[in-house]
Design an enzyme around this catalytic site. Structure first.
Site, PDB file in Angstrom:
ATOM      1  CB  CYS A   1      -0.986  -0.043   1.161  1.00  0.00           C
ATOM      2  SG  CYS A   1      -2.355   1.127   0.989  1.00  0.00           S
TER       3      CYS A   1
ATOM      4  CD  GLU B   1      -1.089  -6.324   5.730  1.00  0.00           C
ATOM      5  OE1 GLU B   1      -1.293  -5.133   6.017  1.00  0.00           O
ATOM      6  OE2 GLU B   1      -0.753  -6.684   4.582  1.00  0.00           O
TER       7      GLU B   1
ATOM      8  CG  HIS C   1      -3.374  -3.758   3.505  1.00  0.00           C
ATOM      9  ND1 HIS C   1      -2.333  -3.303   4.274  1.00  0.00           N
ATOM     10  CD2 HIS C   1      -3.961  -2.661   2.980  1.00  0.00           C
ATOM     11  CE1 HIS C   1      -2.290  -1.980   4.229  1.00  0.00           C
ATOM     12  NE2 HIS C   1      -3.265  -1.572   3.435  1.00  0.00           N
TER      13      HIS C   1
END
Length: 186
Positions: A73, A163, A161
């Site tokens: 990002c 994660e 993202h």
């Protein structure tokens, strides 16, 4: 054991980046973005997301290290801006599920993902022009540059993202980045 430095750009999910790497058996160290890159001994670097470019500390200095870098990002936007690309406001701000199309099946970071994959991303800001030497590796109907790679310099970025649980193949991104780091000599 492979060591990855996760540079904290004050993003709300940065701790999850470290956790995802640790879950893969990696020695992942979370470091403040004001840390001198010369003080960091790592096989690769993740530039985390964050709220804005005014709070990136010394993150850009990590691009000069001779190790692979993955920007997530804001981290991707930082890579683009530092290396001559352009970043601008997106038409679609805030976090949302986005269907991403992988456009380079040979890319070492994103190529192994499904041709279309669901991700969690913010598009308040996004890369609008790729820096020289980078290839587009993913796009969506929300954003023309969802991922980019410069395989010669081992610099990679994703707008989304990997994660967070909302991203379908997020773990695969981290696994692929680890393989890149190992190939680089880890």
């Amino acid at each position: 054991m492979t060591t990855i430095a996760v540079v904290d750009n004050h993003g709300q999910f940065t701790h999850l980046e470290q956790r995802a790497l640790r879950d893969l058996g990696v020695d992942a160290e979370l470091i403040d973005n004001d840390t001198d890159p010369a003080e960091v001994d790592a096989d690769g670097v993740v530039l985390s997301g964050g709220p804005d470019m005014d709070r990136i500390g010394r993150s850009a200095d990590y691009l000069e290290r001779d190790v692979p870098v993955l920007g997530i990002c804001l981290g991707m936007q930082l890579i683009a801006e530092e290396l001559g690309g352009e970043v601008g406001g997106g038409d679609y701000g805030g976090y949302a599920d986005v269907n991403v199309e992988i456009v380079d099946e040979d890319d070492p970071l994103t190529g192994s993902l499904h041709p279309e994959t669901r991700v969690w991303a913010s598009h308040a800001d996004e890369v609008t022009t790729l820096p020289e030497g980078f290839e587009l590796t993913a796009r969506s109907d929300v954003c023309d540059v969802e991922a980019m790679s410069d395989t010669d310099r081992d610099l990679y970025g994703v707008q989304w993202h990997p994660e967070v649980a909302h991203t379908e193949e997020g773990e695969q991104i981290f696994e692929n980045f680890l393989e890149i780091c190992k190939r680089n000599g880890a």
